[in-house]
Design a protein around this motif. Structure first.
Motif, PDB file in Angstrom:
ATOM      1  N   MET A 107       0.851  -1.191   0.000  1.00 30.21           N
ATOM      2  CA  MET A 107       0.000   0.000   0.000  1.00 30.21           C
ATOM      3  C   MET A 107       0.886   1.239   0.000  1.00 30.21           C
ATOM      4  N   LYS A 108       0.607   2.160  -0.870  1.00 35.99           N
ATOM      5  CA  LYS A 108       1.463   3.330  -1.030  1.00 35.99           C
ATOM      6  C   LYS A 108       1.089   4.399  -0.004  1.00 35.99           C
ATOM      7  N   PRO A 109       2.061   4.848   0.796  1.00 33.04           N
ATOM      8  CA  PRO A 109       1.749   5.891   1.784  1.00 33.04           C
ATOM      9  C   PRO A 109       1.438   7.219   1.115  1.00 33.04           C
ATOM     10  N   GLY A 110       0.591   8.029   1.775  1.00 38.48           N
ATOM     11  CA  GLY A 110       0.233   9.329   1.231  1.00 38.48           C
ATOM     12  C   GLY A 110      -0.373  10.224   2.307  1.00 38.48           C
ATOM     13  N   LEU A 111      -0.628  11.464   1.977  1.00 37.92           N
ATOM     14  CA  LEU A 111      -1.201  12.444   2.884  1.00 37.92           C
ATOM     15  C   LEU A 111      -2.603  12.818   2.412  1.00 37.92           C
ATOM     16  N   SER A 112      -3.493  13.033   3.355  1.00 36.79           N
ATOM     17  CA  SER A 112      -4.849  13.444   3.004  1.00 36.79           C
ATOM     18  C   SER A 112      -5.377  14.376   4.089  1.00 36.79           C
ATOM     19  N   LEU A 113      -6.340  15.215   3.720  1.00 35.83           N
ATOM     20  CA  LEU A 113      -6.965  16.155   4.651  1.00 35.83           C
ATOM     21  C   LEU A 113      -8.412  15.753   4.874  1.00 35.83           C
ATOM     22  N   ARG A 114      -8.848  15.938   6.085  1.00 33.65           N
ATOM     23  CA  ARG A 114     -10.229  15.624   6.410  1.00 33.65           C
ATOM     24  C   ARG A 114     -10.769  16.686   7.368  1.00 33.65           C
ATOM     25  N   VAL A 115     -11.927  17.232   7.039  1.00 29.94           N
ATOM     26  CA  VAL A 115     -12.559  18.242   7.882  1.00 29.94           C
ATOM     27  C   VAL A 115     -13.540  17.546   8.829  1.00 29.94           C
ATOM     28  N   SER A 116     -13.451  17.836  10.109  1.00 29.31           N
ATOM     29  CA  SER A 116     -14.343  17.214  11.098  1.00 29.31           C
ATOM     30  C   SER A 116     -14.585  18.189  12.234  1.00 29.31           C
ATOM     31  N   GLN A 117     -15.680  17.965  12.931  1.00 28.68           N
ATOM     32  CA  GLN A 117     -16.000  18.734  14.125  1.00 28.68           C
ATOM     33  C   GLN A 117     -15.680  17.897  15.356  1.00 28.68           C
ATOM     34  N   HIS A 118     -15.140  18.559  16.367  1.00 31.50           N
ATOM     35  CA  HIS A 118     -14.684  17.833  17.555  1.00 31.50           C
ATOM     36  C   HIS A 118     -15.121  18.597  18.798  1.00 31.50           C
ATOM     37  N   LEU A 119     -15.932  17.977  19.607  1.00 36.06           N
ATOM     38  CA  LEU A 119     -16.346  18.542  20.877  1.00 36.06           C
ATOM     39  C   LEU A 119     -15.896  17.604  21.991  1.00 36.06           C
ATOM     40  N   ALA A 120     -15.301  18.168  23.022  1.00 33.50           N
ATOM     41  CA  ALA A 120     -14.777  17.342  24.103  1.00 33.50           C
ATOM     42  C   ALA A 120     -15.086  17.997  25.443  1.00 33.50           C
ATOM     43  N   LEU A 121     -15.271  17.175  26.456  1.00 34.46           N
ATOM     44  CA  LEU A 121     -15.432  17.678  27.810  1.00 34.46           C
ATOM     45  C   LEU A 121     -14.058  17.947  28.393  1.00 34.46           C
ATOM     46  N   THR A 122     -13.660  19.195  28.366  1.00 34.57           N
ATOM     47  CA  THR A 122     -12.362  19.569  28.919  1.00 34.57           C
ATOM     48  C   THR A 122     -12.404  19.474  30.432  1.00 34.57           C
ATOM     49  N   PRO A 123     -11.233  19.478  31.082  1.00 33.24           N
ATOM     50  CA  PRO A 123     -11.248  19.448  32.555  1.00 33.24           C
ATOM     51  C   PRO A 123     -12.040  20.606  33.157  1.00 33.24           C
ATOM     52  N   GLN A 124     -12.035  21.762  32.493  1.00 34.00           N
ATOM     53  CA  GLN A 124     -12.799  22.893  33.009  1.00 34.00           C
ATOM     54  C   GLN A 124     -14.296  22.602  33.006  1.00 34.00           C
ATOM     55  N   LEU A 125     -14.786  22.052  31.891  1.00 31.36           N
ATOM     56  CA  LEU A 125     -16.213  21.737  31.798  1.00 31.36           C
ATOM     57  C   LEU A 125     -16.596  20.604  32.750  1.00 31.36           C
ATOM     58  N   GLN A 126     -15.718  19.633  32.888  1.00 35.68           N
ATOM     59  CA  GLN A 126     -15.986  18.543  33.819  1.00 35.68           C
ATOM     60  C   GLN A 126     -16.119  19.069  35.238  1.00 35.68           C
ATOM     61  N   GLN A 127     -15.218  19.967  35.615  1.00 40.48           N
ATOM     62  CA  GLN A 127     -15.288  20.532  36.962  1.00 40.48           C
ATOM     63  C   GLN A 127     -16.537  21.386  37.140  1.00 40.48           C
ATOM     64  N   SER A 128     -16.917  22.128  36.102  1.00 44.31           N
ATOM     65  CA  SER A 128     -18.116  22.954  36.169  1.00 44.31           C
ATOM     66  C   SER A 128     -19.357  22.095  36.401  1.00 44.31           C
ATOM     67  N   ILE A 129     -19.463  20.998  35.672  1.00 41.41           N
ATOM     68  CA  ILE A 129     -20.607  20.091  35.840  1.00 41.41           C
ATOM     69  C   ILE A 129     -20.569  19.433  37.220  1.00 41.41           C
TER      70      ILE A 129
END
Length: 532
Positions: free
Chosen positions: A1-23
């Motif tokens: 398999m030939k190696p290569g580079l590709s771009l992908r657009v995605s949305q990422h939401l995460a519970l950061t430590p700040q949000l975890q502490q707030s909750i």
């Protein structure tokens, strides 16, 4: 398999430590928050208490009251769509359906908003909440005073000191006292207690122990409170009736009780307790050979006895409820004549914290030194902790104001004027998620002119009415309680009759729903409420 580079657009939401502490802070009760603050003060050197007022930060109530934007709803759903208990792992969603999980073992990053740089003046991080003023060491704590009462075992041991018995019987009596449950009952048979001490194979030693326990049990049942040491309800009531019979010449002289009634009551206690619980007068008359009037008098006498001798010694934990919100009725009224109410946070439950100036300035003067990055992260953690505490109280205040506005009739007229209200109503009004409202209203209390209530008390489902509207389940329960309080003692209302009376008020409520509400109100069925 030939190696290569590709771009992908995605949305990422995460519970950061700040949000975890707030909750996490949002769902804590007042007591749990106090413990968490104490823990943070011990753990983080950049955090300290302050007695001075400080200006509120821009992330305070003024910004919290701003209208919610569409993006805010999306972020809110991502933050609070999970269960009420906050996980320590981050969650994320990918635009094309794949999940991108954040590293679970990664160290918490408190640089979530990009403000990792030290502020020129860290004293601005503070004054979010006032802590309860500490009492002097010589002042008695209310909780400790409540727990300082004498226990049942101590009371019995003190009485046992006055008994003239040999050392073996005294030791057996002490063992039985320590074996009582909180109600004063001896649940384990004497044979099992003896087998536990002597062992299963030492039969002779078991028999000797049973003999000493039998003697000690008679001694125990002669102590106060009367009925202690009973092996069951029937024996407990019998011991109290026997004590009444012994004191019939003095104690019962001024009462409408005679010796014959006591004897009939003793015979009733010798029957199965189910007959007494059902108040089956006819069968008790046959079993005891007494008249209807005498059996009813005996049942009334038994009802005046104490089924739990250790009740007044029970070490019941007295939780002193400190309200988070205080509601007061204002002297002025609105233009339409409706009363106005002020909703304020209780300053006694708001910890007043700030960033330690000396440590923060010292860290600012030693940039690039060894361990600087770690200390800078602890400083940012202190900032976020103060911010999240402020946001916690701001959210509680906003929710409380919305509740008072929706339930204004309750604060004026009482339970019967309660309106149907669900979490979704407040969530939509404030632009928050339902789980956020659930966290805010759990273990948070509001002091009102009507009393102190948990915030969840003001929420209730609705029952249909003949006019097409809805009646709050809380108001229906209050109406049922009112009907039962006004009923005839000799002809109590059945669940079907209560349902009919509610229907006359225009409220459609099934009989089984009435029974459920009656159980919630701890009201006995009609046959047990009937006066003899």
């Amino acid at each position: 398999m030939k190696p290569g580079l590709s771009l992908r657009v995605s949305q990422h939401l995460a519970l950061t430590p700040q949000l975890q502490q707030s909750i996490w802070l949002l769902q804590l009760s007042t007591l749990e928050l106090t413990q968490e603050v104490e823990h943070m003060l011990d753990d983080n050197p950049f955090l300290e208490r302050t007695t001075e007022e400080a200006e509120r930060e821009e992330f305070g109530l003024a910004q919290a009251d701003a209208p919610a934007q569409r993006d805010d709803y999306a972020l809110e759903d991502a933050q609070y769509a999970g269960p009420a208990s906050t996980d320590k792992t981050s969650t994320s969603s990918d635009a094309d359906g794949g999940d991108v999980a954040a590293p679970v073992d990664a160290a918490p990053d408190w640089d979530g908003d990009g403000s990792a740089a030290l502020a020129p003046d860290d004293s601005e991080w503070g004054g979010e909440a006032r802590a309860r003023s500490g009492q002097g060491d010589d002042e008695a704590d209310a909780t400790e005073l409540a727990r300082s009462q004498e226990s049942l075992t101590d009371y019995l041991h003190r009485q046992a000191l006055s008994l003239r018995v040999n050392d073996v019987d005294r030791a057996a009596l002490r063992f039985l006292i320590e074996s009582l449950n909180e109600h004063g009952y001896l649940e384990d048979p004497l044979e099992e207690l003896a087998a536990g001490l002597a062992g299963p194979d030492a039969l002779e030693e078991q028999e000797e122990l049973v003999h000493h326990f039998t003697v000690a049990l008679r001694l125990l049942q002669s102590l106060e409170p009367v009925g202690v040491g009973a092996r069951g309800l029937a024996e407990c009531l019998t011991l109290q009736l026997q004590d009444l019979a012994r004191r019939a010449g003095t104690h019962l002289a001024d009462q409408d009780i005679d010796d014959e009634t006591v004897q009939v009551a003793l015979r009733i206690c010798a029957q199965p307790m189910e007959l007494l619980a059902r108040r089956d007068v006819r069968r008790l008359m046959q079993a005891c050979g007494a008249s209807d009037e005498r059996v009813r008098a005996a049942i009334a006498l038994i009802g005046r006895l104490e089924p739990r001798p250790g009740r007044r010694f029970a070490d019941v934990e007295r939780n002193l409820i400190v309200p988070d919100v205080i509601v007061r009725k204002l002297a002025r009224s609105s233009g339409d004549g409706q009363p106005q109410f002020s909703v304020q946070l209780n300053p006694e439950v708001m910890p007043r914290l700030r960033v330690h100036d000396i440590y923060a300035n010292a860290l600012r003067g030693h940039k690039g030194s060894e361990g600087h990055a770690g200390l800078q992260q602890r400083l940012q953690e202190a900032r976020w902790f103060i911010k999240n505490i402020q946001q916690r109280f701001d959210t509680i205040l906003r929710v409380s104001q919305a509740i008072v506005q929706r339930q204004k009739n309750f604060f004026t007229h009482g339970e019967l004027a309660m309106r149907p209200l669900v979490l979704r109503d407040i969530a939509d009004e404030l632009g928050l998620h339902e789980s956020t409202i659930s966290r805010v209203t759990t273990a948070k209390y509001m002091a009102t002119p009507m009393g102190t209530y948990e915030l969840k008390y003001f929420f209730g489902s609705g029952l249909g009415t003949e006019t097409g509207g809805n009646a709050s389940s809380t108001a229906v329960r209050a109406l049922i309680k009112q009907f039962v309080a006004a009923e005839s003692p000799t002809k109590p209302l059945s669940d079907s009759q209560l349902a009919e009376m509610l229907k006359e008020q225009g409220i459609e409520c099934a009989r089984r729903t009435v029974a459920k509400y009656r159980d919630v109100l701890k009201i006995a069925p009609a046959n047990l409420r009937k006066a003899l």
